[in-house]
Design an enzyme around this catalytic site. Structure first.
Site, PDB file in Angstrom:
ATOM      1  N   ARG A 139       1.122  -1.432  -0.393  1.00 24.95           N
ATOM      2  CA  ARG A 139      -0.080   0.106  -0.027  1.00 24.95           C
ATOM      3  C   ARG A 139       1.031   1.463  -0.015  1.00 24.95           C
ATOM      4  O   ARG A 139       0.484   3.055   0.663  1.00 24.95           O
ATOM      5  CB  ARG A 139      -0.843  -0.042   1.409  1.00 24.95           C
ATOM      6  CG  ARG A 139      -1.998  -1.340   1.018  1.00 24.95           C
ATOM      7  CD  ARG A 139      -3.198  -0.513  -0.441  1.00 24.95           C
ATOM      8  NE  ARG A 139      -4.343  -1.544   0.791  1.00 24.95           N
ATOM      9  CZ  ARG A 139      -4.681  -3.325   0.368  1.00 24.95           C
ATOM     10  NH1 ARG A 139      -3.159  -3.951  -0.213  1.00 24.95           N
ATOM     11  NH2 ARG A 139      -5.245  -3.889   0.273  1.00 24.95           N
ATOM     12  N   SER A 196     -10.353  -1.464   3.791  1.00 22.13           N
ATOM     13  CA  SER A 196      -9.937  -1.409   4.913  1.00 22.13           C
ATOM     14  C   SER A 196      -9.004   0.324   5.228  1.00 22.13           C
ATOM     15  O   SER A 196      -9.266   1.160   4.003  1.00 22.13           O
ATOM     16  CB  SER A 196      -8.315  -1.535   4.435  1.00 22.13           C
ATOM     17  OG  SER A 196      -8.531  -3.006   4.048  1.00 22.13           O
ATOM     18  N   GLU A 219      -5.334   3.407   6.572  1.00 22.54           N
ATOM     19  CA  GLU A 219      -4.666   3.325   4.749  1.00 22.54           C
ATOM     20  C   GLU A 219      -5.431   4.168   3.897  1.00 22.54           C
ATOM     21  O   GLU A 219      -5.016   5.165   2.486  1.00 22.54           O
ATOM     22  CB  GLU A 219      -5.140   2.162   4.168  1.00 22.54           C
ATOM     23  CG  GLU A 219      -4.593   1.516   3.207  1.00 22.54           C
ATOM     24  CD  GLU A 219      -5.518   0.374   2.413  1.00 22.54           C
ATOM     25  OE1 GLU A 219      -5.503   1.224   0.965  1.00 22.54           O
ATOM     26  OE2 GLU A 219      -6.170  -0.409   2.510  1.00 22.54           O
TER      27      GLU A 219
HETATM   28  N1  EPU Z   1     -10.296 -11.177  10.156  1.00 24.59           N
HETATM   29  C1  EPU Z   1     -10.797 -11.411  11.357  1.00 24.59           C
HETATM   30  N2  EPU Z   1     -11.788 -10.571  11.462  1.00 24.59           N
HETATM   31  C2  EPU Z   1     -12.009  -9.307  10.354  1.00 24.59           C
HETATM   32  C3  EPU Z   1     -11.059  -9.600  10.006  1.00 24.59           C
HETATM   33  C4  EPU Z   1     -10.448 -10.621   9.529  1.00 24.59           C
HETATM   34  O1  EPU Z   1     -10.502 -12.646  12.205  1.00 24.59           O
HETATM   35  O2  EPU Z   1     -13.079  -8.788  11.180  1.00 24.59           O
HETATM   36  C5  EPU Z   1      -8.532 -12.301  10.212  1.00 24.59           C
HETATM   37  C6  EPU Z   1      -9.523 -13.434   9.184  1.00 24.59           C
HETATM   38  O3  EPU Z   1      -9.950 -14.756   9.250  1.00 24.59           O
HETATM   39  C7  EPU Z   1      -8.242 -13.331   8.135  1.00 24.59           C
HETATM   40  C8  EPU Z   1      -7.745 -12.292   8.409  1.00 24.59           C
HETATM   41  O4  EPU Z   1      -7.758 -11.312   9.601  1.00 24.59           O
HETATM   42  O5  EPU Z   1      -7.292 -14.427   9.059  1.00 24.59           O
HETATM   43  C9  EPU Z   1      -6.947 -11.734   7.235  1.00 24.59           C
HETATM   44  O6  EPU Z   1      -8.625 -10.853   6.891  1.00 24.59           O
HETATM   45  P1  EPU Z   1      -8.449 -11.127   5.059  1.00 24.59           P
HETATM   46  O7  EPU Z   1      -8.202 -11.941   4.266  1.00 24.59           O
HETATM   47  O8  EPU Z   1     -10.402 -10.733   5.094  1.00 24.59           O
HETATM   48  O9  EPU Z   1      -7.567 -10.260   4.730  1.00 24.59           O
HETATM   49  P2  EPU Z   1      -7.508  -8.420   5.296  1.00 24.59           P
HETATM   50  O10 EPU Z   1      -5.786  -8.632   6.251  1.00 24.59           O
HETATM   51  O11 EPU Z   1      -8.339  -7.563   6.461  1.00 24.59           O
HETATM   52  C10 EPU Z   1      -6.558  -8.017   3.237  1.00 24.59           C
HETATM   53  C11 EPU Z   1      -6.525  -5.951   2.566  1.00 24.59           C
HETATM   54  C12 EPU Z   1      -8.176  -6.028   1.624  1.00 24.59           C
HETATM   55  C13 EPU Z   1      -7.422  -7.841   0.717  1.00 24.59           C
HETATM   56  C14 EPU Z   1      -8.001  -8.398   1.818  1.00 24.59           C
HETATM   57  C15 EPU Z   1      -7.648 -10.073   0.944  1.00 24.59           C
HETATM   58  C16 EPU Z   1      -5.121  -4.675   3.671  1.00 24.59           C
HETATM   59  C17 EPU Z   1      -5.098  -3.427   4.358  1.00 24.59           C
HETATM   60  N3  EPU Z   1      -6.569  -5.435   3.001  1.00 24.59           N
HETATM   61  O12 EPU Z   1      -7.808  -7.431   4.537  1.00 24.59           O
HETATM   62  O13 EPU Z   1      -7.884  -4.975   0.180  1.00 24.59           O
HETATM   63  O14 EPU Z   1      -9.281  -7.248  -0.556  1.00 24.59           O
HETATM   64  O15 EPU Z   1      -6.533  -8.700   2.097  1.00 24.59           O
HETATM   65  O16 EPU Z   1      -6.346 -10.307  -0.239  1.00 24.59           O
HETATM   66  O17 EPU Z   1      -3.916  -5.424   3.155  1.00 24.59           O
HETATM   67  C18 EPU Z   1      -8.420  -2.739   0.596  1.00 24.59           C
HETATM   68  O18 EPU Z   1      -7.908  -2.413   0.847  1.00 24.59           O
HETATM   69  O19 EPU Z   1      -9.278  -1.932   0.714  1.00 24.59           O
HETATM   70  C19 EPU Z   1      -9.342  -3.876   0.692  1.00 24.59           C
HETATM   71  C20 EPU Z   1     -10.798  -4.150   1.476  1.00 24.59           C
END
Ligand code: EPU
Length: 336
Positions: A163, A235, A332
């Site tokens: 990012r 995010s 972000e």
């Molecule tokens: N998790 C939780 N509770 C929550 C959210 C997440 O326990 O409420 C856990 C999930 O179970 C998982 C881990 O956290 O084990 C990661 O969650 P997820 O795969 O949903 O991805 P993220 O790290 O929360 C990032 C990006 C998203 C992107 C997803 C999928 C960032 C800041 N965000 O989210 O990007 O869609 O991975 O690759 O890096 C965005 O930038 O706007 C965005 C949506």
């Protein structure tokens, strides 16, 4: 064509749906129009507003907002299985991903359904499901008002990171991105390592471009709120990268905590969504704003929220995560 507006409400031009105004907003279609706009004088204060999907206005904007609207996508050339395409800054990102899937071009299918415009993609190096824009960007073309020149920056000079890019730092407020060139492939290159993606793709009949795109869209729709229904900017926070000692300390205490390796073996990425969820804040609501109930990384406008209210909740979340886990989480979203 150039369209100029004065004292314009931005409510429909930011995905949070907050009610702020811009002193002046100019939409333009072509590079020539952009050059003309800056030829006579450079406004004291200006910035680019693309889809408004990663921005939070906390006050009225007293300068000039520039909105690129060029929507052309061109196939530049093919060599072996490599295909180069160029898309103008105003193309809706997901329209580009759909176009590439229709042409049988691999590389950006995991980035399906990310809201925003092509011109914004390099700025924060958008990413999802194990893929980032930098993996497919070859170069970025931009206009520099100070020199009145167009220049092309190769991806290796864009300082892309998680990012991050040069456009958020040295070039911030100094250039207007007009188009992006991508390098894609006709050879299937499925990238299914992230989370539930492989299972979702298998359930649709295997790793075709259409199935991967459909699986990514389905996963996103199940977790992320549609800004047309519930104002949000995806995010709100970045996933924090911490040193290995901190990660080990937390892993001992919370064995189910997700962690991701980074290029540096001493640094580990944590999931901010998990930390916020674990702190009991998922679905938490304060007045008009809240934490989304299916993805804790996303803050939402339940209707009528001001930017100030969103910031107040964000600061509270940052404070709670710091107290509870000893981890700092950064925003972000671009806060103005
Ligand atoms: N998790 C939780 N509770 C929550 C959210 C997440 O326990 O409420 C856990 C999930 O179970 C998982 C881990 O956290 O084990 C990661 O969650 P997820 O795969 O949903 O991805 P993220 O790290 O929360 C990032 C990006 C998203 C992107 C997803 C999928 C960032 C800041 N965000 O989210 O990007 O869609 O991975 O690759 O890096 C965005 O930038 O706007 C965005 C949506």
């Amino acid at each position: 064509m150039i369209h100029e507006f004065h004292n314009l409400s931005l409510r429909t031009r930011n995905s949070f749906g907050v009610e702020q105004r811009a002193a002046r907003l100019i939409e333009f279609d072509t590079e020539e129009e952009l050059r003309t706009l800056f030829a006579e004088s450079v406004p004291d204060r200006w910035m680019v507003l693309a889809g408004g999907n990663n921005i939070l206005f906390t006050q009225d904007y007293d300068g000039t907002l520039l909105v690129p609207r060029g929507e052309a996508i061109r196939l530049l050339d093919e060599e072996g299985d490599r295909v180069r395409i160029e898309a103008e800054a105003g193309v809706e990102w997901d329209d580009l991903v759909a176009w590439c899937a229709e042409q049988g071009l691999w590389g950006m299918e995991n980035l399906s359904l990310i809201p925003g415009k092509v011109g914004a993609a390099p700025v924060q190096n958008i990413g999802a499901y194990g893929c980032e824009a930098k993996d497919v960007i070859e170069s970025v073309r931009m206009f520099c008002p100070a020199t009145q020149n167009f220049l092309v920056l190769a991806a290796e000079h864009c300082s892309f990171g998680y990012r991050e890019s040069v456009f958020k730092h040295e070039l911030r407020g100094r250039v207007v991105i007009t188009s992006v060139t991508f390098r894609l492939s006709r050879t299937p290159r499925p990238n299914l390592g992230y989370g539930d993606l492989a299972r979702e793709v298998e359930a649709r009949g295997g790793a075709s471009l259409d199935n991967i795109r459909a699986a990514v869209c389905a996963i996103r729709r199940s977790k992320l709120p549609d800004p047309a229904v519930l104002g949000n900017a995806g995010s709100f926070f970045k996933n924090p990268v911490v040193d290995r000692t901190t990660a080990d300390r937390l892993r001992t205490r919370y064995p189910d905590m997700p962690t991701y390796p980074t290029a540096d073996p001493e640094r580990v990425k944590l999931a901010a969504g998990w930390l916020i969820d674990r702190a009991g804040l998922k679905g938490h609501r304060e007045g008009h704003v809240g934490v989304h109930d299916r993805q804790a990384l996303v803050l939402v406008n339940h209707g009528g929220a001001t930017g100030g209210e969103v910031i107040a909740l964000a600061r509270k979340i940052q404070h709670t995560i710091n107290e509870r886990f000893g981890v700092a989480i950064d925003t972000e979203v671009n806060i103005l």
